[in-house]
Structures are given as structure tokens and as C-alpha cells.
Write a protein that holds these residues in place. Structure first.
Motif, PDB file in Angstrom:
ATOM      1  N   UNK A 173      19.592 -26.887  21.787  1.00 62.90           N
ATOM      2  CA  UNK A 173      18.277 -26.850  21.022  1.00 62.90           C
ATOM      3  C   UNK A 173      18.544 -26.495  19.657  1.00 62.90           C
ATOM      4  N   UNK A 174      17.757 -27.344  18.801  1.00 66.85           N
ATOM      5  CA  UNK A 174      18.123 -27.336  17.210  1.00 66.85           C
ATOM      6  C   UNK A 174      18.302 -25.805  16.508  1.00 66.85           C
ATOM      7  N   UNK A 175      17.554 -24.893  17.164  1.00 68.21           N
ATOM      8  CA  UNK A 175      17.552 -23.633  16.443  1.00 68.21           C
ATOM      9  C   UNK A 175      18.496 -22.596  17.198  1.00 68.21           C
ATOM     10  N   UNK A 176      19.193 -22.891  17.951  1.00 70.64           N
ATOM     11  CA  UNK A 176      20.423 -22.288  18.901  1.00 70.64           C
ATOM     12  C   UNK A 176      21.217 -21.393  17.905  1.00 70.64           C
ATOM     13  N   UNK A 177      21.395 -20.345  18.315  1.00 68.57           N
ATOM     14  CA  UNK A 177      22.630 -19.512  17.701  1.00 68.57           C
ATOM     15  C   UNK A 177      23.347 -18.626  18.736  1.00 68.57           C
ATOM     16  N   UNK A 178      24.526 -18.288  18.351  1.00 64.25           N
ATOM     17  CA  UNK A 178      25.099 -17.218  19.532  1.00 64.25           C
ATOM     18  C   UNK A 178      24.338 -15.898  19.360  1.00 64.25           C
ATOM     19  N   UNK A 179      23.854 -15.629  20.559  1.00 67.61           N
ATOM     20  CA  UNK A 179      22.838 -14.298  20.746  1.00 67.61           C
ATOM     21  C   UNK A 179      23.462 -13.096  20.128  1.00 67.61           C
ATOM     22  N   UNK A 180      22.673 -12.318  19.601  1.00 72.67           N
ATOM     23  CA  UNK A 180      23.297 -11.022  18.989  1.00 72.67           C
ATOM     24  C   UNK A 180      23.378 -10.225  20.394  1.00 72.67           C
ATOM     25  N   UNK A 181      24.598  -9.227  20.082  1.00 72.00           N
ATOM     26  CA  UNK A 181      24.823  -8.515  21.050  1.00 72.00           C
ATOM     27  C   UNK A 181      23.825  -7.478  21.470  1.00 72.00           C
ATOM     28  N   UNK A 182      23.051  -7.247  22.583  1.00 69.64           N
ATOM     29  CA  UNK A 182      21.853  -6.576  22.748  1.00 69.64           C
ATOM     30  C   UNK A 182      22.659  -5.011  23.320  1.00 69.64           C
ATOM     31  N   UNK A 183      21.782  -3.937  23.287  1.00 73.46           N
ATOM     32  CA  UNK A 183      22.136  -2.743  23.836  1.00 73.46           C
ATOM     33  C   UNK A 183      22.048  -2.442  25.516  1.00 73.46           C
ATOM     34  N   UNK A 184      21.342  -3.348  25.861  1.00 70.28           N
ATOM     35  CA  UNK A 184      21.501  -3.483  27.277  1.00 70.28           C
ATOM     36  C   UNK A 184      22.426  -4.728  27.894  1.00 70.28           C
ATOM     37  N   UNK A 185      23.375  -5.341  27.068  1.00 74.48           N
ATOM     38  CA  UNK A 185      24.363  -6.045  27.639  1.00 74.48           C
ATOM     39  C   UNK A 185      25.418  -5.166  28.045  1.00 74.48           C
ATOM     40  N   UNK A 186      25.802  -5.139  29.379  1.00 71.85           N
ATOM     41  CA  UNK A 186      26.764  -4.308  29.991  1.00 71.85           C
ATOM     42  C   UNK A 186      27.954  -4.400  29.607  1.00 71.85           C
TER      43      UNK A 186
END
Length: 320
Positions: A173-186
Motif C-alpha cells: 500500500x502506498x502509505x505503508x511504513x514499518x509499524x511503531x512498536x506498541x506497548x502490547x507487542x509481547x
């Protein structure tokens, strides 16, 4: 001038008529898709998309559509495939007793140009039916250009596709970027650090990924954690570690089991906190094979057959 340095100079000295855009879905053979889906949910904290929910009808008669699930982890889309459910032309693949990474490939801009270059370099390719492409006509998978390398020429059966819409691959998708690490990412995964390919023929690997595809060697040396020695190649959006295993190591046993071909051994993830990883994987019943101050390697027998790596270190020379 060393062999690797010569490869770097050669790769940078000439322009190519094709462009390697990004890594294409790593394929992991699994024992059971339900088990794999549960693993990604519990361990990685990610949901998966069944192929059957995307492809409503088979591309050809006697072709399965319920053999894979796709899971996005950071900047990688993993294709987990159960061979016993994979049918093409009415032929069913044998089941596997333990999971193992199999291959990956690349999205390419300029497929005809790449095809001609591979043939010029003496690297043979096959179509999706494993028939060697002999002429100038580009191998196709339906309306899409698509071909694979022969392992004897390139080390692994790598595969190539043009950029085409595929719903589970959010990176397209054109606006994709690597997701920012979220607090609930184990696991606190930032992105994929590197992919490890085991080889006892580094010249073949470098000819393919550096001289032909245009990758750049960014670091060389011994990896004390995985017990391998080799180089790290930056190509498109990924870093590939091509390395020979130490004697009597788990990596050596993995390479020896595959004959003369290279082996797609592991994926290592860059994470924010190694203690966070340790707490979570142990809570989920995974055994830890190796633990250092900055890196953890899981026991493949407890993690879908893959010695997943998690590290807070960056690969030296990583330009991303």
C-alpha cells in the motif's frame, strides 16, 4: 583484492535494467496450519490471514487454496505452508515431520530484463511447474511473470514476482511504513534484522546476490551466537547473512541434512528489550537455545522448527 571486495566493485560498476524492490514472502513449511496460527497469535501477538480468504477459487483445476496462512511481522510477510494440504495438478505434497524455513524471493521491477540477465550469467530458472525455461519467452504463472532459480546454480530455489496487488501484503500500500512498536507487542519487534542462509559455497551465493542482483556486502565475520562465519549482504529492504557453520554446531547439522544446496536457516528480529523477549517466550513454553546480553535464539523444536533470533544489536554497516 578479496573475492567479496571484487564482487562489491563489480556490482557497483554497472547499471542494471531491472530493480529489486523488496523481499518476497519467506516460506515456512509447517506441520499443521492451526498450530502455526496459534503460535503466531500467542508468541508474536499477530493474527494470520488464510489464503482461502483471499483467493476464493483455485487458479487452475485440481489446485488447493487452503494450504497457507500469511502473517505480517514488522516488515516481513511470512507464508506458512502445510505441504500435505498443498495440491497442484492433482498432486499432493508429502507432510513434514518438523517445520523448516524453505525459501524467499523478491518483488522485481523489470522481470524480462532480470530473466535475460540470469540466463546471461548461466543461472537457470524454472516455471511454476519446475520446468527449465529454455527460450527467450518469459515464464508465466497465469497472467503474471514468475520464475524460480535452480538451487544448483543459485543455492536456493529463490523466486521472483513483479509488484502486484496482494491483500495480505500490507507493504504494497502506498502509505505503508514499518509499524511503531506498541506497548502490547509481547516481543517488542522493531523490524527484521536479517535472514540467515547457510552455505558451504559462498562464491555461488555472492555471484547471485551481489554480482547479479546488485546486493552490497556490508559486514563480514564470525557470528558467535549462531556459530557461523560469513557475510551480510544488503539488498533492497533486507539484510541477508550468508554463512558457513562451525563444525559440530546446530547450524552445521542443518546444512548437512540438505546435501549440496544452501539452507534457509533462520530469521532474526531487531527488538527493543531482550529481557522482555525472554520473559515472554518462556511464558509461552518456548525453550531458549542460546542467550547472551543482547541476543536470544529459540530452540526450533519448540518454535515451529525455526531457531528464531531476537536481538537488540544492529548488524554493523546496516544502512536502513
Amino acid at each position: 583484492m578479496s573475492e567479496n571486495t571484487r564482487s562489491i566493485v563489480n556490482a557497483q560498476a554497472r547499471e542494471r535494467d531491472f530493480r529489486v524492490k523488496m523481499i518476497y514472502h519467506p516460506v515456512l513449511h509447517v506441520v499443521d496450519l492451526d498450530e502455526a496460527e496459534d503460535f503466531y497469535r500467542r508468541v508474536f501477538g499477530r493474527s494470520s490471514t488464510p489464503l482461502a480468504s483471499v483467493r476464493k477459487a483455485p487458479p487452475k483445476p485440481n489446485h488447493s487454496i487452503d494450504h497457507s496462512i500469511f502473517t505480517s511481522v514488522g516488515d516481513v510477510l511470512i507464508d506458512s505452508l502445510d505441504p500435505k494440504r498443498y495440491i497442484t495438478g492433482g498432486v499432493q505434497r508429502p507432510a513434514v515431520e518438523q517445520g523448516h524455513l524453505q525459501t524467499f524471493g523478491w518483488y522485481i521491477e523489470g522481470m524480462p530484463e532480470l530473466y535475460r540477465e540470469l540466463k546471461h550469467q548461466g543461472i537457470r530458472v524454472t516455471n511454476s511447474q519446475d520446468e527449465i525455461a529454455e527460450g527467450d519467452e518469459l515464464p508465466m504463472a497465469g497472467p503474471i511473470p514468475h520464475f524460480h532459480t535452480l538451487p544448483v546454480d543459485a543455492g536456493i530455489r529463490y523466486y521472483f514476482f513483479p509488484l502486484f496487488p496482494f491483500k495480505p501484503d500490507l507493504r504494497l500500500t502506498p502509505d505503508w511504513s514499518i509499524p511503531v512498536v506498541s506497548e502490547d507487542d509481547p516481543l517488542g519487534i522493531e523490524y527484521c534484522s536479517h535472514h540467515t542462509v547457510l552455505t558451504d559455497n559462498p562464491n555461488r551465493a555472492h555471484k547471485f546476490v551481489v554480482d547479479v542482483l546488485g546486493g552490497t556486502v556490508i559486514h563480514e565475520g564470525h557470528d558467535n551466537v549462531r556459530c557461523v562465519t560469513g557475510s551480510y549482504v544488503h539488498l533492497a529492504d533486507a539484510i541477508l547473512q550468508y554463512a558457513a557453520p562451525d563444525a559440530d554446531s546446530a547450524a552445521q547439522a542443518d546444512l548437512a541434512a540438505n546435501g549440496a544446496d544452501d539452507v534457509y536457516h533462520a530469521i532474526t528480529w531487531k527488538v527493543v528489550d531482550i529481557d522482555r523477549v525472554e520473559r515472554h517466550v518462556e511464558a509461552q513454553g518456548l525453550r531458549i537455545l542460546t542467550r547472551t546480553d543482547d541476543t536470544i535464539i529459540t530452540d526450533p523444536s519448540t518454535s515451529l522448527g525455526v531457531p528464531w533470533g531476537f536481538t537488540t544489536k544492529r548488524v554493523p554497516g546496516d544502512p536502513r
